[in-house]
Design a protein around this motif. Sequence first.
Motif, PDB file in Angstrom:
ATOM      1  N   CYS A 166     -44.900  34.650  25.202  1.00 24.61           N
ATOM      2  CA  CYS A 166     -45.203  36.075  25.070  1.00 24.61           C
ATOM      3  C   CYS A 166     -44.887  36.890  26.414  1.00 24.61           C
ATOM      4  CB  CYS A 166     -46.714  36.218  24.805  1.00 24.61           C
ATOM      5  SG  CYS A 166     -47.449  35.547  23.389  1.00 24.61           S
ATOM      6  N   LEU A 167     -44.564  36.101  27.543  1.00 26.07           N
ATOM      7  CA  LEU A 167     -44.051  36.611  28.696  1.00 26.07           C
ATOM      8  C   LEU A 167     -42.989  37.410  28.771  1.00 26.07           C
ATOM      9  CD1 LEU A 167     -45.669  36.230  31.525  1.00 26.07           C
ATOM     10  CD2 LEU A 167     -43.929  34.691  32.163  1.00 26.07           C
ATOM     11  N   PRO A 168     -42.945  38.681  29.308  1.00 31.08           N
ATOM     12  CA  PRO A 168     -41.735  39.588  29.554  1.00 31.08           C
ATOM     13  C   PRO A 168     -40.819  38.730  30.239  1.00 31.08           C
ATOM     14  CG  PRO A 168     -43.450  40.786  30.109  1.00 31.08           C
ATOM     15  CD  PRO A 168     -44.012  39.487  29.898  1.00 31.08           C
ATOM     16  N   PRO A 169     -39.322  39.096  29.620  1.00 35.85           N
ATOM     17  CA  PRO A 169     -38.278  38.156  30.320  1.00 35.85           C
ATOM     18  C   PRO A 169     -37.981  38.468  31.776  1.00 35.85           C
ATOM     19  CG  PRO A 169     -37.630  39.252  28.232  1.00 35.85           C
ATOM     20  CD  PRO A 169     -38.742  39.781  28.753  1.00 35.85           C
ATOM     21  N   GLN A 170     -38.760  39.654  32.284  1.00 33.50           N
ATOM     22  CA  GLN A 170     -38.185  39.947  33.740  1.00 33.50           C
ATOM     23  C   GLN A 170     -39.167  39.199  34.503  1.00 33.50           C
ATOM     24  OE1 GLN A 170     -39.329  42.158  31.425  1.00 33.50           O
ATOM     25  NE2 GLN A 170     -40.950  43.544  31.939  1.00 33.50           N
ATOM     26  N   LEU A 171     -40.083  38.725  34.053  1.00 37.40           N
ATOM     27  CA  LEU A 171     -41.073  37.912  34.825  1.00 37.40           C
ATOM     28  C   LEU A 171     -41.064  36.215  34.556  1.00 37.40           C
ATOM     29  CD1 LEU A 171     -44.434  40.019  34.493  1.00 37.40           C
ATOM     30  CD2 LEU A 171     -42.734  39.918  36.420  1.00 37.40           C
ATOM     31  N   TRP A 172     -39.713  35.820  34.169  1.00 37.03           N
ATOM     32  CA  TRP A 172     -39.509  34.567  33.744  1.00 37.03           C
ATOM     33  C   TRP A 172     -39.703  33.694  34.918  1.00 37.03           C
ATOM     34  CZ3 TRP A 172     -39.834  32.667  29.072  1.00 37.03           C
ATOM     35  CH2 TRP A 172     -39.442  31.573  29.017  1.00 37.03           C
ATOM     36  N   PRO A 173     -40.629  32.577  34.680  1.00 43.82           N
ATOM     37  CA  PRO A 173     -41.151  31.740  36.037  1.00 43.82           C
ATOM     38  C   PRO A 173     -40.027  30.801  36.444  1.00 43.82           C
ATOM     39  CG  PRO A 173     -42.043  31.094  33.922  1.00 43.82           C
ATOM     40  CD  PRO A 173     -41.293  32.114  33.446  1.00 43.82           C
ATOM     41  N   GLU A 174     -40.390  30.303  37.556  1.00 46.56           N
ATOM     42  CA  GLU A 174     -39.810  29.057  38.017  1.00 46.56           C
ATOM     43  C   GLU A 174     -40.656  27.705  37.748  1.00 46.56           C
ATOM     44  OE1 GLU A 174     -37.462  29.925  41.699  1.00 46.56           O
ATOM     45  OE2 GLU A 174     -39.131  31.492  41.806  1.00 46.56           O
ATOM     46  N   VAL A 175     -39.943  26.729  37.512  1.00 44.47           N
ATOM     47  CA  VAL A 175     -40.641  25.304  37.292  1.00 44.47           C
ATOM     48  C   VAL A 175     -40.785  24.684  38.536  1.00 44.47           C
ATOM     49  CG1 VAL A 175     -38.972  24.377  36.348  1.00 44.47           C
ATOM     50  CG2 VAL A 175     -41.195  23.390  35.777  1.00 44.47           C
ATOM     51  N   VAL A 176     -41.877  24.284  39.182  1.00 44.24           N
ATOM     52  CA  VAL A 176     -42.084  23.346  40.248  1.00 44.24           C
ATOM     53  C   VAL A 176     -42.116  21.921  39.839  1.00 44.24           C
ATOM     54  CG1 VAL A 176     -44.409  23.757  40.516  1.00 44.24           C
ATOM     55  CG2 VAL A 176     -43.078  22.768  42.353  1.00 44.24           C
ATOM     56  N   GLU A 177     -41.303  20.939  40.035  1.00 42.15           N
ATOM     57  CA  GLU A 177     -41.340  19.618  39.634  1.00 42.15           C
ATOM     58  C   GLU A 177     -41.537  18.721  40.742  1.00 42.15           C
ATOM     59  OE1 GLU A 177     -38.384  18.046  36.208  1.00 42.15           O
ATOM     60  OE2 GLU A 177     -37.543  17.451  38.280  1.00 42.15           O
ATOM     61  N   VAL A 178     -42.232  17.770  40.539  1.00 35.31           N
ATOM     62  CA  VAL A 178     -42.812  16.623  41.544  1.00 35.31           C
ATOM     63  C   VAL A 178     -42.255  15.430  40.971  1.00 35.31           C
ATOM     64  CG1 VAL A 178     -44.522  15.610  43.067  1.00 35.31           C
ATOM     65  CG2 VAL A 178     -44.878  18.150  42.145  1.00 35.31           C
ATOM     66  N   LEU A 188     -49.336  31.093  40.198  1.00 27.63           N
ATOM     67  CA  LEU A 188     -49.354  29.848  39.325  1.00 27.63           C
ATOM     68  C   LEU A 188     -49.680  30.106  38.005  1.00 27.63           C
ATOM     69  CD1 LEU A 188     -49.048  26.785  39.161  1.00 27.63           C
ATOM     70  CD2 LEU A 188     -51.269  26.320  39.870  1.00 27.63           C
ATOM     71  N   HIS A 189     -48.877  29.940  36.959  1.00 31.54           N
ATOM     72  CA  HIS A 189     -49.495  30.325  35.640  1.00 31.54           C
ATOM     73  C   HIS A 189     -50.054  31.726  35.257  1.00 31.54           C
ATOM     74  CE1 HIS A 189     -49.842  25.591  35.529  1.00 31.54           C
ATOM     75  NE2 HIS A 189     -48.553  26.197  35.441  1.00 31.54           N
ATOM     76  N   GLN A 190     -49.691  32.778  36.148  1.00 35.45           N
ATOM     77  CA  GLN A 190     -50.091  34.118  35.958  1.00 35.45           C
ATOM     78  C   GLN A 190     -48.977  34.879  36.342  1.00 35.45           C
ATOM     79  OE1 GLN A 190     -53.868  34.523  38.087  1.00 35.45           O
ATOM     80  NE2 GLN A 190     -54.711  35.170  36.444  1.00 35.45           N
ATOM     81  N   ALA A 191     -49.099  36.387  35.925  1.00 34.21           N
ATOM     82  CA  ALA A 191     -47.965  37.172  35.952  1.00 34.21           C
ATOM     83  C   ALA A 191     -47.974  38.199  37.172  1.00 34.21           C
ATOM     84  CB  ALA A 191     -47.796  38.044  34.740  1.00 34.21           C
ATOM     85  N   GLY A 192     -49.423  38.252  37.875  1.00 37.68           N
ATOM     86  CA  GLY A 192     -49.720  39.166  38.707  1.00 37.68           C
ATOM     87  C   GLY A 192     -49.642  40.764  38.113  1.00 37.68           C
ATOM     88  N   ASP A 193     -49.997  40.835  36.782  1.00 38.77           N
ATOM     89  CA  ASP A 193     -50.098  41.891  36.228  1.00 38.77           C
ATOM     90  C   ASP A 193     -51.445  42.230  35.469  1.00 38.77           C
ATOM     91  OD1 ASP A 193     -49.674  43.560  33.383  1.00 38.77           O
ATOM     92  OD2 ASP A 193     -48.368  44.565  34.859  1.00 38.77           O
ATOM     93  N   ALA A 194     -52.249  43.129  35.658  1.00 34.81           N
ATOM     94  CA  ALA A 194     -53.589  43.163  35.068  1.00 34.81           C
ATOM     95  C   ALA A 194     -53.703  43.243  33.498  1.00 34.81           C
ATOM     96  CB  ALA A 194     -54.399  44.451  35.357  1.00 34.81           C
ATOM     97  N   ALA A 195     -52.712  43.646  32.922  1.00 35.28           N
ATOM     98  CA  ALA A 195     -52.650  43.430  31.552  1.00 35.28           C
ATOM     99  C   ALA A 195     -52.163  42.192  31.145  1.00 35.28           C
ATOM    100  CB  ALA A 195     -51.545  44.659  30.998  1.00 35.28           C
ATOM    101  N   LEU A 196     -51.094  41.555  31.582  1.00 31.38           N
ATOM    102  CA  LEU A 196     -50.593  40.275  31.239  1.00 31.38           C
ATOM    103  C   LEU A 196     -51.560  39.145  31.716  1.00 31.38           C
ATOM    104  CD1 LEU A 196     -46.680  40.741  32.153  1.00 31.38           C
ATOM    105  CD2 LEU A 196     -48.065  40.975  30.043  1.00 31.38           C
ATOM    106  N   ASP A 197     -52.449  39.492  32.817  1.00 35.16           N
ATOM    107  CA  ASP A 197     -53.337  38.346  33.150  1.00 35.16           C
ATOM    108  C   ASP A 197     -54.866  38.378  32.494  1.00 35.16           C
ATOM    109  OD1 ASP A 197     -51.478  37.197  34.641  1.00 35.16           O
ATOM    110  OD2 ASP A 197     -51.994  38.195  36.579  1.00 35.16           O
ATOM    111  N   SER A 198     -54.792  39.536  31.394  1.00 36.84           N
ATOM    112  CA  SER A 198     -56.267  39.843  30.970  1.00 36.84           C
ATOM    113  C   SER A 198     -56.466  38.431  29.861  1.00 36.84           C
ATOM    114  CB  SER A 198     -56.022  40.913  29.850  1.00 36.84           C
ATOM    115  OG  SER A 198     -55.086  40.768  29.140  1.00 36.84           O
TER     116      SER A 198
END
Length: 389
Positions: free
Chosen positions: A54-66, A96-106
């Motif tokens: 559901c996340l917009p493409p422009q906010l595609w995340p990076e994966v941190v891998e340990v 972390l697992h959020q978008a920094g946008d009130a609508a997307l983090d609702s």
Amino acid sequence: MLHLPDVAVPADELSVDLRPADPASLAPEWLALEWRAEPSFFQSWGWIGCWLDCLPPQLWPEVVEVRWRGAVIGLGLFVRRVLMRRGLVRTRTLLLHQAGDAALDSIYIEHNGLLTDRQVTAAAEQRVVDWLVERDHDWDELQVSGVPARWAALATAADLHVWVRAAQACHQLDLRRVAAAGGGLAACLSRNTRYQLRRALHVAERSGPPRLRQAVTVAEAHAFFDAMKALHIASWQRRGRAHAFTHAFFEQFHRTLIDARFATGEIQLLQIMAGEEALGYLYNFSHRGHVYAYQSGFAAAENRHAKPGLVAHALAIEHCLGQGAHTYDFLAGDNQLKLSLADQASELVWLTLQRQRLPLRLERRLRHLKNRIDRELQRKQGLNPGHPQ
């Protein structure tokens, strides 16, 4: 399968990498680690995979891998944003697992955190925070929301400033204790709560015997969700407060989640009826025996003793007991219903972990000064600063 020693793995033996997330390779990697972890539903691929869908493409995340000795022992997803506060403070932020946008983090993630092998959680979390601090060039703040309180100590150990944006109790009921006591839920309640429940059930019975039905098809789940939405919105509008469906993304995400995860048994849509009258609906998640009471909608009650929420959750708890669940989780926040039915609580925190940057230090000083002024004004007006009016 990776075999971890009984002794703790030193954090400096763990390697960390940050790269763009590739869903095709991430899904099997995440699912494989889940079996060696103790994730909440919000850390499971059920939630995370839907979030990525559901996340917009422009906010595609990076994966941190340990990794430890070449094996993956920790995973998480960071969205990278440049955020502005009050039009003055510009920060390069990792979320972390959020978008920094009130609508997307609702959708309001809780029980959040890195997905880690259960035997190395502390070492993996600390190593990721320390590794990020070593990357001095590309971020100013790390936002972690709905995480265990230990994250504050991780940040302090790494010489980050900890801004606690919020802290809330998370109330739960141990269903194993209820089962062991015998006599069902009522036997484990206080005398007052037992009386309130008995009276509420008596009021409901005037319309017919209270009963609970769980949706058994995806179509029925969506129908229950529709009915819950209508009751939820009406209830919050009566109180003049913003409801969960204020942002369209909230419904988009959960419709997708129902479609994707109903067949796995992770989605509970419960209807509570008395005769032909709908008392309310519950939208819960069920993951490894842990039930999360995520959302609800209850009918308006003319009788002040009716308490449809208490009746609904009491019936749901009995229902989950019958399904073999071990925990009924009311999630973050305090209200009388949660306090009455729960028997234990932990703390979740919403943190911003900040580098020691000059603009951020100045912002903290200004915020501290404003808080002092506000407290002084409240003191002069005779108000208790610890209790909002």
